[in-house]
Design a protein around this motif. Structure first.
Motif, PDB file in Angstrom:
ATOM      1  N   PRO A   1       1.103   3.123  -3.226  1.00 57.76           N
ATOM      2  CA  PRO A   1       0.924   3.370  -4.657  1.00 57.76           C
ATOM      3  C   PRO A   1       1.590   4.659  -5.125  1.00 57.76           C
ATOM      4  O   PRO A   1       2.006   4.754  -6.290  1.00 57.76           O
ATOM      5  CB  PRO A   1      -0.597   3.435  -4.815  1.00 57.76           C
ATOM      6  CG  PRO A   1      -1.119   3.778  -3.449  1.00 57.76           C
ATOM      7  CD  PRO A   1      -0.183   3.098  -2.497  1.00 57.76           C
TER       8      PRO A   1
ATOM      9  N   GLY B   1      -3.304   0.445  -6.318  1.00 54.53           N
ATOM     10  CA  GLY B   1      -3.011   1.301  -7.460  1.00 54.53           C
ATOM     11  C   GLY B   1      -3.006   0.544  -8.773  1.00 54.53           C
ATOM     12  O   GLY B   1      -3.072  -0.688  -8.795  1.00 54.53           O
ATOM     13  N   GLU B   2      -2.915   1.298  -9.863  1.00 51.91           N
ATOM     14  CA  GLU B   2      -2.976   0.699 -11.190  1.00 51.91           C
ATOM     15  C   GLU B   2      -1.628   0.653 -11.905  1.00 51.91           C
ATOM     16  O   GLU B   2      -1.407  -0.196 -12.766  1.00 51.91           O
ATOM     17  CB  GLU B   2      -3.966   1.484 -12.068  1.00 51.91           C
ATOM     18  CG  GLU B   2      -5.397   1.469 -11.534  1.00 51.91           C
ATOM     19  CD  GLU B   2      -6.331   2.296 -12.401  1.00 51.91           C
ATOM     20  OE1 GLU B   2      -5.841   2.913 -13.370  1.00 51.91           O
ATOM     21  OE2 GLU B   2      -7.543   2.312 -12.119  1.00 51.91           O
TER      22      GLU B   2
ATOM     23  N   ASN C   1       4.559   1.296  -5.002  1.00 56.00           N
ATOM     24  CA  ASN C   1       4.621   0.151  -4.084  1.00 56.00           C
ATOM     25  C   ASN C   1       6.039  -0.384  -3.907  1.00 56.00           C
ATOM     26  O   ASN C   1       6.234  -1.575  -3.647  1.00 56.00           O
ATOM     27  CB  ASN C   1       3.682  -0.968  -4.552  1.00 56.00           C
ATOM     28  CG  ASN C   1       2.225  -0.543  -4.473  1.00 56.00           C
ATOM     29  OD1 ASN C   1       1.778  -0.021  -3.462  1.00 56.00           O
ATOM     30  ND2 ASN C   1       1.497  -0.749  -5.561  1.00 56.00           N
TER      31      ASN C   1
ATOM     32  N   ASN D   1       0.816  -1.212   0.000  1.00 51.12           N
ATOM     33  CA  ASN D   1       0.000   0.000   0.000  1.00 51.12           C
ATOM     34  C   ASN D   1       0.855   1.270   0.000  1.00 51.12           C
ATOM     35  O   ASN D   1       0.719   2.150   0.847  1.00 51.12           O
ATOM     36  CB  ASN D   1      -0.938  -0.011   1.216  1.00 51.12           C
ATOM     37  CG  ASN D   1      -2.024   1.047   1.109  1.00 51.12           C
ATOM     38  OD1 ASN D   1      -2.519   1.326   0.020  1.00 51.12           O
ATOM     39  ND2 ASN D   1      -2.394   1.631   2.236  1.00 51.12           N
TER      40      ASN D   1
ATOM     41  N   SER E   1       4.881  -3.489  -8.008  1.00 56.40           N
ATOM     42  CA  SER E   1       5.972  -2.953  -7.195  1.00 56.40           C
ATOM     43  C   SER E   1       7.146  -2.620  -8.090  1.00 56.40           C
ATOM     44  O   SER E   1       7.444  -3.342  -9.048  1.00 56.40           O
ATOM     45  CB  SER E   1       6.412  -3.947  -6.120  1.00 56.40           C
ATOM     46  OG  SER E   1       7.557  -3.465  -5.424  1.00 56.40           O
TER      47      SER E   1
END
Length: 261
Positions: free
Chosen positions: A24, A60-61, A28, A22, A65
């Motif tokens: 984003p 997120g998109e 990440n 978490n 990572s």
């Protein structure tokens, strides 16, 4: 249960733990705080007898990572012999957590993010996912992540990714072809499908699934015959317990089922 860099949900009804990276805003990427939180989370899940499987995903998109957060100092001890690999903290297997992990990848997955992919048991991705190893492009030796990656996709594809750096972007369909992932789904279906797979696994006797994970992963570090001998021991130890778990569950289901007159 609250963490600064990770969301943790323990669903005791489905017996699935969901771990969500978490950060984003930082793609990440992991810093020292996330590494230590991941270690703590693996031990929480390991000790929770009401959890049988794990979904590892990311908010997120843009990225699953981006690996190590290069904008923050990871901070190693002054004594070089005391340096640690962040992967030791991020990895469920390093922490001896043998509950099956389903990894759901969307967007960018690069460099240190491969730690997560390398040690997951089932990896799926969305159609827009891309995998690459950025180390050499940044003037860094790519050593640790490829060692784990090679066990999943083989020497040739690992060397190609490691040596070509940012210029080698492995798309979802290529990842499926080379065995980096086992399934490609639409973006909007990724989390649902990962949860579906984990829920299916979690419904199996936990001694059977965890023994399977432990036996297979430990075999990678052993010669073939030694691995077979150890696997035989695990079946002798685990099968009676797993069968008892299955029988108890069947009995509970029969007791709770409505009677038809």
């Amino acid at each position: 249960m609250s963490f600064d860099t990770i969301l943790l949900d323990l669903d005791h009804d489905t017996r699935v733990a969901t771990v969500t990276l978490n950060r984003p805003e930082a793609l990440n990427s992991f810093n020292r705080a996330m590494c230590h939180e991941m270690k703590e989370i693996w031990h929480i899940i390991k000790g929770d007898e009401a959890v049988n499987a794990v979904v590892l995903r990311a908010a997120g998109e843009r990225a699953f990572s981006a690996g190590l957060d290069v904008k923050s100092s990871y901070g190693q001890p002054e004594i070089v012999w005391n340096h640690e690999d962040p992967g030791e903290l991020l990895s469920p297997k390093w922490q001896k957590m043998w509950k099956p992990v389903v990894c759901a990848v969307q967007g960018m997955c690069t460099a240190g993010a491969l730690y997560f992919v390398n040690e997951a048991d089932v990896v799926i991705c969305s159609q827009g996912a891309t995998f690459f190893d950025s180390h050499v492009s940044a003037g860094l030796v790519s050593a640790l992540e490829p060692i784990g990656l090679m066990r999943r996709i083989g020497l040739g594809d690992t060397l190609r990714m490691a040596l070509m750096g940012n210029e080698e972007r492995v798309c979802a369909q290529t990842a499926l072809r080379i065995g980096l992932v086992t399934e490609v789904v639409a973006e909007e279906e990724l989390w649902r499908r990962a949860d579906e797979i984990a829920t299916t696994i979690a419904a199996r006797p936990p001694t059977a699934t965890q023994g399977t994970v432990k036996a297979i992963w430990e075999s990678l570090d052993k010669p073939y015959r030694a691995a077979m001998d150890q696997g035989l021991i695990y079946t002798r130890l685990g099968n009676p317990i797993a069968k008892a778990e299955l029988a108890a569950r069947s009995k509970d289901n029969a007791t709770s089922a409505p009677r038809i007159r």
